[in-house]
Design a protein around this motif. Sequence first.
Motif, PDB file in Angstrom:
ATOM      1  N   ARG A  98       0.840  -1.189   0.000  1.00 50.62           N
ATOM      2  CA  ARG A  98       0.000   0.000   0.000  1.00 50.62           C
ATOM      3  C   ARG A  98       0.885   1.253   0.000  1.00 50.62           C
ATOM      4  NH1 ARG A  98      -4.263   2.118   4.670  1.00 50.62           N
ATOM      5  NH2 ARG A  98      -4.970   3.950   3.500  1.00 50.62           N
ATOM      6  N   CYS A  99       0.464   2.254  -0.790  1.00 50.68           N
ATOM      7  CA  CYS A  99       1.202   3.507  -0.912  1.00 50.68           C
ATOM      8  C   CYS A  99       0.274   4.684  -0.631  1.00 50.68           C
ATOM      9  CB  CYS A  99       1.819   3.649  -2.312  1.00 50.68           C
ATOM     10  SG  CYS A  99       3.005   2.366  -2.717  1.00 50.68           S
ATOM     11  N   ASP A 100       0.886   5.813  -0.432  1.00 49.31           N
ATOM     12  CA  ASP A 100       0.137   7.048  -0.178  1.00 49.31           C
ATOM     13  C   ASP A 100       0.726   8.151  -1.045  1.00 49.31           C
ATOM     14  OD1 ASP A 100      -1.669   8.792   0.814  1.00 49.31           O
ATOM     15  OD2 ASP A 100      -0.712   9.027   2.790  1.00 49.31           O
ATOM     16  N   ARG A 101      -0.105   9.110  -1.406  1.00 51.37           N
ATOM     17  CA  ARG A 101       0.369  10.211  -2.243  1.00 51.37           C
ATOM     18  C   ARG A 101       1.348  11.097  -1.461  1.00 51.37           C
ATOM     19  NH1 ARG A 101      -3.550  12.679  -5.002  1.00 51.37           N
ATOM     20  NH2 ARG A 101      -5.256  11.212  -4.610  1.00 51.37           N
ATOM     21  N   VAL A 102       2.324  11.639  -2.157  1.00 51.78           N
ATOM     22  CA  VAL A 102       3.309  12.507  -1.531  1.00 51.78           C
ATOM     23  C   VAL A 102       2.770  13.918  -1.378  1.00 51.78           C
ATOM     24  CG1 VAL A 102       5.627  13.505  -1.765  1.00 51.78           C
ATOM     25  CG2 VAL A 102       5.231  11.108  -2.377  1.00 51.78           C
ATOM     26  N   VAL A 103       2.161  14.442  -2.432  1.00 47.21           N
ATOM     27  CA  VAL A 103       1.599  15.799  -2.416  1.00 47.21           C
ATOM     28  C   VAL A 103       0.142  15.694  -1.977  1.00 47.21           C
ATOM     29  CG1 VAL A 103       1.123  17.854  -3.778  1.00 47.21           C
ATOM     30  CG2 VAL A 103       3.158  16.495  -4.271  1.00 47.21           C
ATOM     31  N   LYS A 104      -0.146  16.251  -0.812  1.00 47.96           N
ATOM     32  CA  LYS A 104      -1.502  16.184  -0.264  1.00 47.96           C
ATOM     33  C   LYS A 104      -2.183  17.540  -0.199  1.00 47.96           C
ATOM     34  CE  LYS A 104      -0.351  12.171   2.589  1.00 47.96           C
ATOM     35  NZ  LYS A 104      -0.369  11.575   3.959  1.00 47.96           N
ATOM     36  N   THR A 105      -1.552  18.558  -0.733  1.00 40.72           N
ATOM     37  CA  THR A 105      -2.143  19.903  -0.757  1.00 40.72           C
ATOM     38  C   THR A 105      -2.529  20.255  -2.183  1.00 40.72           C
ATOM     39  OG1 THR A 105       0.057  20.901  -0.991  1.00 40.72           O
ATOM     40  CG2 THR A 105      -0.828  20.645   1.242  1.00 40.72           C
ATOM     41  N   GLY A 133      -7.127   4.876  -1.779  1.00 40.73           N
ATOM     42  CA  GLY A 133      -6.065   3.911  -1.491  1.00 40.73           C
ATOM     43  C   GLY A 133      -5.340   3.538  -2.773  1.00 40.73           C
ATOM     44  N   PHE A 134      -3.997   3.555  -2.730  1.00 39.94           N
ATOM     45  CA  PHE A 134      -3.174   3.233  -3.889  1.00 39.94           C
ATOM     46  C   PHE A 134      -2.271   2.055  -3.520  1.00 39.94           C
ATOM     47  CE2 PHE A 134      -3.959   7.819  -3.891  1.00 39.94           C
ATOM     48  CZ  PHE A 134      -4.648   7.944  -5.092  1.00 39.94           C
ATOM     49  N   TYR A 135      -2.143   1.115  -4.467  1.00 39.97           N
ATOM     50  CA  TYR A 135      -1.423  -0.115  -4.191  1.00 39.97           C
ATOM     51  C   TYR A 135      -0.505  -0.419  -5.366  1.00 39.97           C
ATOM     52  CZ  TYR A 135      -5.248  -0.232  -0.899  1.00 39.97           C
ATOM     53  OH  TYR A 135      -6.151   0.110   0.084  1.00 39.97           O
ATOM     54  N   ALA A 136       0.774  -0.639  -5.049  1.00 42.91           N
ATOM     55  CA  ALA A 136       1.794  -0.847  -6.081  1.00 42.91           C
ATOM     56  C   ALA A 136       2.195  -2.314  -6.136  1.00 42.91           C
ATOM     57  CB  ALA A 136       3.015   0.020  -5.788  1.00 42.91           C
ATOM     58  N   TRP A 137       2.430  -2.792  -7.369  1.00 43.29           N
ATOM     59  CA  TRP A 137       2.928  -4.149  -7.560  1.00 43.29           C
ATOM     60  C   TRP A 137       4.415  -4.180  -7.251  1.00 43.29           C
ATOM     61  CZ3 TRP A 137      -0.787  -7.572  -8.045  1.00 43.29           C
ATOM     62  CH2 TRP A 137      -1.989  -7.212  -8.647  1.00 43.29           C
ATOM     63  N   MET A 138       4.839  -5.223  -6.525  1.00 48.88           N
ATOM     64  CA  MET A 138       6.223  -5.315  -6.066  1.00 48.88           C
ATOM     65  C   MET A 138       7.050  -6.316  -6.878  1.00 48.88           C
ATOM     66  SD  MET A 138       6.369  -3.052  -3.797  1.00 48.88           S
ATOM     67  CE  MET A 138       7.987  -3.415  -3.136  1.00 48.88           C
ATOM     68  N   TYR A 139       6.569  -6.757  -8.015  1.00 45.48           N
ATOM     69  CA  TYR A 139       7.355  -7.654  -8.866  1.00 45.48           C
ATOM     70  C   TYR A 139       7.303  -7.142 -10.300  1.00 45.48           C
ATOM     71  CZ  TYR A 139       2.936  -9.753 -10.408  1.00 45.48           C
ATOM     72  OH  TYR A 139       1.676  -9.949 -10.920  1.00 45.48           O
TER      73      TYR A 139
END
Length: 369
Positions: A98-105, A133-139
């Motif tokens: 699971r990932c989160d956005r860097v820019v939140k403004t 919710g953002f989800y990145a593939w790890m392969y």
Amino acid sequence: MAKKDRRPSQTAKPQKKVKSPAEITADKLRYHRELDSRWAIVRENRVEYFRGKDFADLLRKHPELAAPLISPEDAAGLRRPVEEAVFHRLVEAQLVVRCDRVVKTLRPGRKKLSKWPARLDFHQDQAFTVDDGFYAWMYERQQPVWQTILSFMLPVFTVACCLFPVFPHWCKLTVLYFLLGLIALIFLLLFVRVAIFGVIWLALGKRVWFFPSILAEEGSLAELFRFWPDKDDKPPAKITTRLAVAVMLAFTFWLMVTYAPDQEQRAKYQKKVSNIIDDVLQWKPQMLTGKTTPAAPANATSANQTSANATADNSTSSDATAETVEAKASSSGGSDASGGSSTNTESKDVFEEQLSGGTQKKTGMEAGA
């Protein structure tokens, strides 16, 4: 004494790696056309990611995709949604994070955050959530064979494009006609596609796009050339809107027909294009040395033209001299016969001298040329 075993030693053959149920499920979900995904930067690494709501919608529509990981019997006894259970299994297998956005403004002039941020970072809480919710593939994504072949052919194609000016003339013509035919086919396909959409939209208000993914930025070849349109669930357009668009199209067509270039201007533009194409097709490496075509034909032409002009001038001067002599002879016609005879003889001698002088002048000019 113990006998030695003379049987040949059997070496262990490398076994093909068998995918786990989590890997099979991850591949089915990742390569499914209904799961929209994008690329982003996560700590200086480029990863492919998807949104939680798209992941949940896909599993609700196609629950069979989770069968290798969670059987239907197990799914019926779960206390949480299937998509959440599948996500946690994939996280345990280190296939998804699971990932989160860097820019939140909000940026100036924006009313809401981007649906697909370009920069992400790992989220501290690895729980599954649908909202934002953002989800990145790890392969790594498996690369098809045709992509590998294209990656090797790309440098060859680039070098061939650079060497196009030194190709033989027949090869240049083949490439030119092939590319012109390909461009004409693409524009014809797009024109027919837009024409069918416009007719159906103006008549019924329905949005029907054949080859719906032909202009997509990402997608497989089968998806790009899919013929049948997607289902249009939106309400049809209002009739007033369609009438206004029809009037604007008719007015635009009238302007194009009325103020189109005439035949002379079209011929001029066509000549310019033909000259450009001829310059490309007739270019040779010898032109790089600075050598130009010999100017002998041009000099010969100018010399011939000069001699022709000189001949015409001599003929004109001879005719003028003859006319002058005849005029003098006719003016002296009232004298006696002996005087007239001597005058005619003298005039004839003068004419012959002038004619011979003009011939010598003509010969000298031709020799000088």
